[in-house]
Design a protein around this motif. Sequence first.
Motif, PDB file in Angstrom:
ATOM      1  N   LEU A 192       0.839  -1.190   0.000  1.00  0.00           N
ATOM      2  CA  LEU A 192       0.000   0.000   0.000  1.00  0.00           C
ATOM      3  C   LEU A 192       0.880   1.248   0.000  1.00  0.00           C
ATOM      4  CD1 LEU A 192      -2.601  -1.084   2.714  1.00  0.00           C
ATOM      5  CD2 LEU A 192      -2.723  -1.430   0.244  1.00  0.00           C
ATOM      6  N   ASN A 193       0.395   2.301  -0.637  1.00  0.00           N
ATOM      7  CA  ASN A 193       1.158   3.541  -0.662  1.00  0.00           C
ATOM      8  C   ASN A 193       1.413   4.084   0.743  1.00  0.00           C
ATOM      9  OD1 ASN A 193       1.947   4.625  -3.368  1.00  0.00           O
ATOM     10  ND2 ASN A 193      -0.199   4.167  -3.804  1.00  0.00           N
ATOM     11  N   LYS A 194       0.479   3.840   1.650  1.00  0.00           N
ATOM     12  CA  LYS A 194       0.648   4.343   3.011  1.00  0.00           C
ATOM     13  C   LYS A 194       1.760   3.627   3.770  1.00  0.00           C
ATOM     14  CE  LYS A 194      -2.987   1.380   4.996  1.00  0.00           C
ATOM     15  NZ  LYS A 194      -4.316   1.372   5.650  1.00  0.00           N
ATOM     16  N   GLU A 195       2.256   2.519   3.223  1.00  0.00           N
ATOM     17  CA  GLU A 195       3.347   1.785   3.861  1.00  0.00           C
ATOM     18  C   GLU A 195       4.720   2.333   3.487  1.00  0.00           C
ATOM     19  OE1 GLU A 195       2.693  -2.673   4.346  1.00  0.00           O
ATOM     20  OE2 GLU A 195       1.417  -2.246   2.597  1.00  0.00           O
ATOM     21  N   ARG A 196       4.778   3.288   2.574  1.00  0.00           N
ATOM     22  CA  ARG A 196       6.052   3.824   2.099  1.00  0.00           C
ATOM     23  C   ARG A 196       6.921   4.344   3.237  1.00  0.00           C
ATOM     24  NH1 ARG A 196       6.728   5.444  -3.424  1.00  0.00           N
ATOM     25  NH2 ARG A 196       4.937   4.899  -4.712  1.00  0.00           N
ATOM     26  N   GLU A 197       6.299   5.007   4.198  1.00  0.00           N
ATOM     27  CA  GLU A 197       7.067   5.675   5.256  1.00  0.00           C
ATOM     28  C   GLU A 197       7.858   4.699   6.120  1.00  0.00           C
ATOM     29  OE1 GLU A 197       3.521   6.081   8.606  1.00  0.00           O
ATOM     30  OE2 GLU A 197       3.855   7.726   7.179  1.00  0.00           O
ATOM     31  N   ASN A 198       7.505   3.418   6.075  1.00  0.00           N
ATOM     32  CA  ASN A 198       8.218   2.416   6.872  1.00  0.00           C
ATOM     33  C   ASN A 198       9.219   1.599   6.058  1.00  0.00           C
ATOM     34  OD1 ASN A 198       6.679   3.041   9.234  1.00  0.00           O
ATOM     35  ND2 ASN A 198       4.987   1.822   8.429  1.00  0.00           N
ATOM     36  N   MET A 199       9.433   1.997   4.811  1.00  0.00           N
ATOM     37  CA  MET A 199      10.288   1.206   3.928  1.00  0.00           C
ATOM     38  C   MET A 199      11.696   1.784   3.841  1.00  0.00           C
ATOM     39  SD  MET A 199       7.547   0.288   0.933  1.00  0.00           S
ATOM     40  CE  MET A 199       8.745  -0.680   0.000  1.00  0.00           C
ATOM     41  N   GLU A 200      12.636   0.917   3.480  1.00  0.00           N
ATOM     42  CA  GLU A 200      14.032   1.321   3.374  1.00  0.00           C
ATOM     43  C   GLU A 200      14.243   2.252   2.173  1.00  0.00           C
ATOM     44  OE1 GLU A 200      16.417   0.652   5.470  1.00  0.00           O
ATOM     45  OE2 GLU A 200      15.246  -0.710   6.744  1.00  0.00           O
ATOM     46  N   LYS A 201      15.189   3.180   2.362  1.00  0.00           N
ATOM     47  CA  LYS A 201      15.503   4.167   1.337  1.00  0.00           C
ATOM     48  C   LYS A 201      15.976   3.512   0.042  1.00  0.00           C
ATOM     49  CE  LYS A 201      18.218   8.432   0.812  1.00  0.00           C
ATOM     50  NZ  LYS A 201      19.211   9.328   1.471  1.00  0.00           N
ATOM     51  N   ASN A 202      16.776   2.450   0.171  1.00  0.00           N
ATOM     52  CA  ASN A 202      17.325   1.828  -1.041  1.00  0.00           C
ATOM     53  C   ASN A 202      16.243   1.153  -1.884  1.00  0.00           C
ATOM     54  OD1 ASN A 202      16.921  -0.282   0.734  1.00  0.00           O
ATOM     55  ND2 ASN A 202      18.884  -1.262   0.359  1.00  0.00           N
ATOM     56  N   VAL A 203      15.132   0.744  -1.250  1.00  0.00           N
ATOM     57  CA  VAL A 203      14.006   0.183  -1.995  1.00  0.00           C
ATOM     58  C   VAL A 203      13.223   1.293  -2.684  1.00  0.00           C
ATOM     59  CG1 VAL A 203      11.847  -1.110  -1.838  1.00  0.00           C
ATOM     60  CG2 VAL A 203      13.828  -1.801  -0.470  1.00  0.00           C
ATOM     61  N   LEU A 204      12.891   2.332  -1.933  1.00  0.00           N
ATOM     62  CA  LEU A 204      12.065   3.413  -2.463  1.00  0.00           C
ATOM     63  C   LEU A 204      12.744   4.171  -3.597  1.00  0.00           C
ATOM     64  CD1 LEU A 204      10.602   4.850   0.861  1.00  0.00           C
ATOM     65  CD2 LEU A 204       9.381   3.539  -0.870  1.00  0.00           C
ATOM     66  N   GLU A 205      14.050   4.360  -3.496  1.00  0.00           N
ATOM     67  CA  GLU A 205      14.743   5.190  -4.477  1.00  0.00           C
ATOM     68  C   GLU A 205      15.211   4.428  -5.702  1.00  0.00           C
ATOM     69  OE1 GLU A 205      17.871   7.401  -2.639  1.00  0.00           O
ATOM     70  OE2 GLU A 205      16.502   8.629  -1.450  1.00  0.00           O
TER      71      GLU A 205
END
Length: 281
Positions: A192-205
């Motif tokens: 879910l998009n709302k789960e982004r804040e708990n994810m690692e930077k290397n995954v998101l970027e």
Amino acid sequence: MNYNELWRQLAQVYETGEAKAIARMVYEERCGLNFSDILLGKDTHLSEHMQEDLKKIAQRLLRNEPVQYVLGEAEFCGRSFYVEPGVLIPRPETEELCALAEKQRKEGGSGCTILDIGTGSGCIAVTLAADMPDTQVTAWDVSEKALAVAQKNAKRHDVTIHFQQVDILTIAHEGSPQAAFDIIVSNPPYILNKERENMEKNVLEYEPDIALFVPDENPLCFYRAIASLGTTALKAGGSLCFEINPLCVKALSEMLSTMSYRDINVYKDQYGRQRLLSAKR
């Protein structure tokens, strides 16, 4: 640059244990040195060209780029897979999805046809084809880049897979294969998009959003499309095998039940989270 210098640099952005593990991976994959070689000091006798290569690798790792992309390799089910930016890095949990699909196949007897939807690097399709040589595997993905990587991995592991560029969200129900598959397996986007804040930077970027995220207001969109396809594409008694989001277990199970799927079972992964689901047609 030697091993100790590399991991100490990486410790600026990674925990010490992870920094050491990444440094060992770099030296093994890129330099051909295992940890015993490092203990013997062989990491201090590398060529100037290799030293320059290590400096470039360190720079990329310090920007949080996943080591799998930097090295172009990821381990999955005891095999090495080529990966590159734009294709999801295989995860340990997905190895358990392969094991679940193989278990379903054994219950169905000899010979099997499998469809892998959202194949990405091809890690699931290649693993199933390699582990079960008498199985016919088809793999779909919407991404042309992913299919190119998956084809490269199929060639690397000497397996035959029928690849097709298909968008599961738009495929016409009437045009779907009729009773063609014993198993449909998928690790679709489910975060879910709302789960982004708990994810690692290397995954998101670095990893592709298209392979990871679904709208908060429609989290089952891929499962619904795949299950709908399964109502005609699966043979009688055929199985769906999904990797799932623990937050959506109840809603997904109820949806499959309303679509007349039976024997719906949820399984925990190695970390104790509800991560896998199987259902019978």
